[in-house]
Design an enzyme around this catalytic site. Structure first.
Site, short mmCIF file in Angstrom:
data_model
loop_
_atom_site.label_atom_id
_atom_site.label_comp_id
_atom_site.label_asym_id
_atom_site.label_seq_id
_atom_site.Cartn_x
_atom_site.Cartn_y
_atom_site.Cartn_z
N ASN A 164 5.50 -2.18 -1.90
CA ASN A 164 5.51 -2.94 -3.15
C ASN A 164 6.91 -3.43 -3.42
O ASN A 164 7.88 -2.81 -2.98
CB ASN A 164 5.05 -2.04 -4.31
CG ASN A 164 5.04 -2.78 -5.64
OD1 ASN A 164 4.57 -3.92 -5.73
ND2 ASN A 164 5.57 -2.16 -6.69
N ARG A 188 -1.96 -4.87 -10.71
CA ARG A 188 -2.90 -3.79 -11.01
C ARG A 188 -2.32 -2.49 -10.49
O ARG A 188 -1.76 -2.47 -9.40
CB ARG A 188 -4.22 -3.98 -10.24
CG ARG A 188 -5.11 -4.92 -10.87
CD ARG A 188 -6.41 -5.06 -10.11
NE ARG A 188 -7.16 -6.04 -10.83
CZ ARG A 188 -7.85 -5.75 -11.94
NH1 ARG A 188 -7.99 -4.52 -12.36
NH2 ARG A 188 -8.44 -6.71 -12.60
N HIS A 212 9.45 -4.42 -6.67
CA HIS A 212 9.57 -4.23 -8.12
C HIS A 212 10.89 -4.85 -8.59
O HIS A 212 11.92 -4.65 -7.96
CB HIS A 212 9.52 -2.74 -8.45
CG HIS A 212 9.58 -2.47 -9.91
ND1 HIS A 212 8.47 -2.55 -10.73
CD2 HIS A 212 10.62 -2.19 -10.72
CE1 HIS A 212 8.84 -2.32 -11.98
NE2 HIS A 212 10.14 -2.09 -12.00
N ARG A 253 -12.49 0.72 -11.03
CA ARG A 253 -11.32 0.30 -10.25
C ARG A 253 -11.50 0.71 -8.79
O ARG A 253 -11.12 -0.01 -7.87
CB ARG A 253 -10.06 0.93 -10.83
CG ARG A 253 -9.67 0.31 -12.18
CD ARG A 253 -8.71 1.20 -12.93
NE ARG A 253 -7.43 1.33 -12.26
CZ ARG A 253 -6.66 2.40 -12.32
NH1 ARG A 253 -7.03 3.47 -13.01
NH2 ARG A 253 -5.51 2.44 -11.68
C1 GAR Z 1 8.08 -10.48 -8.82
O1 GAR Z 1 9.26 -10.59 -9.59
C2 GAR Z 1 7.76 -9.04 -8.54
O2 GAR Z 1 8.89 -8.23 -8.35
C3 GAR Z 1 7.04 -8.66 -9.81
O3 GAR Z 1 6.24 -9.78 -10.11
C4 GAR Z 1 6.87 -10.95 -9.62
C5 GAR Z 1 5.88 -11.70 -8.75
O4 GAR Z 1 6.38 -12.96 -8.42
N1 GAR Z 1 6.24 -7.48 -9.62
C6 GAR Z 1 6.00 -6.60 -10.58
O5 GAR Z 1 6.43 -6.71 -11.71
C7 GAR Z 1 5.16 -5.42 -10.16
N2 GAR Z 1 5.07 -4.45 -11.22
P1 GAR Z 1 5.74 -13.83 -7.26
O6 GAR Z 1 4.25 -13.91 -7.54
O7 GAR Z 1 6.42 -15.16 -7.39
O8 GAR Z 1 6.05 -13.14 -5.96
#
Ligand code: GAR
Length: 201
Positions: free
Chosen positions: A106, A90, A108, A64
């Site tokens: 980030n 990741r 979430h 990684r």
């Molecule tokens: C979003 O809902 C984001 O908050 C989540 O993935 C989705 C991406 O959507 N992120 C996570 O779960 C991180 N652990 P997108 O590709 O349409 O922006």
């Protein structure tokens, strides 16, 4: 203007919101999109906005850290100031986190510290909470745990399915992520590297 890279793995709707909302911004511009998945839908969206894209898939024969070193080199070569994770699926190692601490954001899909980890919307439905939302935070080595920059709230309805909540939260994500990025890019908000808390300037 701060030069911003967005890291994605999938759809890229948050990436698109960041691109749109910074297109007329005086503090930040999205100049690079990196995906760890060659098939990520977001890559085509970025290309349509004429933004440079790079695919950096993790090779099975690399660690990684080695994978992150290749990403880090691209970020440095592009003169990047701030990195936004937007559906980048990741968990980062200390290598990328320590090199970018305070410059790495980030999003979430829950009101942290509730429901960290995967499928946060499903976790919220199973718990039966009546409100959930989304959180933009600085990234620390501990997953989904860094200082919170912005949050947004959504109501949960009795008959909501996972997909309903995913979409309702996403529409709020698209509002708070650009807002958080502009706060950091304008240096109105900083991460105190000593305490791990926010400083408002
Ligand atoms: C979003 O809902 C984001 O908050 C989540 O993935 C989705 C991406 O959507 N992120 C996570 O779960 C991180 N652990 P997108 O590709 O349409 O922006």
């Amino acid at each position: 203007r701060k030069r911003v890279a967005v890291l994605i793995s999938g759809t890229g709707s948050n990436m698109e919101a960041l691109i749109k909302e910074t297109s007329s911004s005086s503090v930040a511009q999205i100049v690079l999109v990196i995906s760890d998945k060659a098939k990520a839908g977001g890559l085509n969206i970025a290309k349509n906005y004429n933004i440079q894209t790079q695919i950096v898939e993790k090779r099975s024969n690399e660690t990684r850290e080695m994978h992150e070193e290749r990403i880090h080199s691209l970020l440095i070569a592009a003169g990047i100031d701030i990195v936004c994770l937007a559906g980048y699926m990741r968990i980062l190692t200390e290598f990328l986190v320590n090199n970018w601490r305070g410059k790495l954001l980030n999003i979430h899909p829950s009101l942290l510290p509730s429901f960290p980890g995967v499928r946060s919307q499903k976790q919220a439905l199973e718990k039966g909470v009546k409100f959930s939302g989304c959180t933009v935070h600085f990234v620390e080595v501990e997953v989904d745990a860094g200082a919170i920059i912005e949050q947004g709230i959504v109501s949960i309805k009795a008959d909501d399915q996972e997909e309903d909540l995913i979409e309702r939260i996403k529409s709020v994500e698209h509002q708070i992520y650009p807002k958080a990025l502009k706060l950091v890019a304008s240096e109105k908000v900083k991460l105190d590297l000593q305490t791990g808390k926010l400083i408002y300037i």
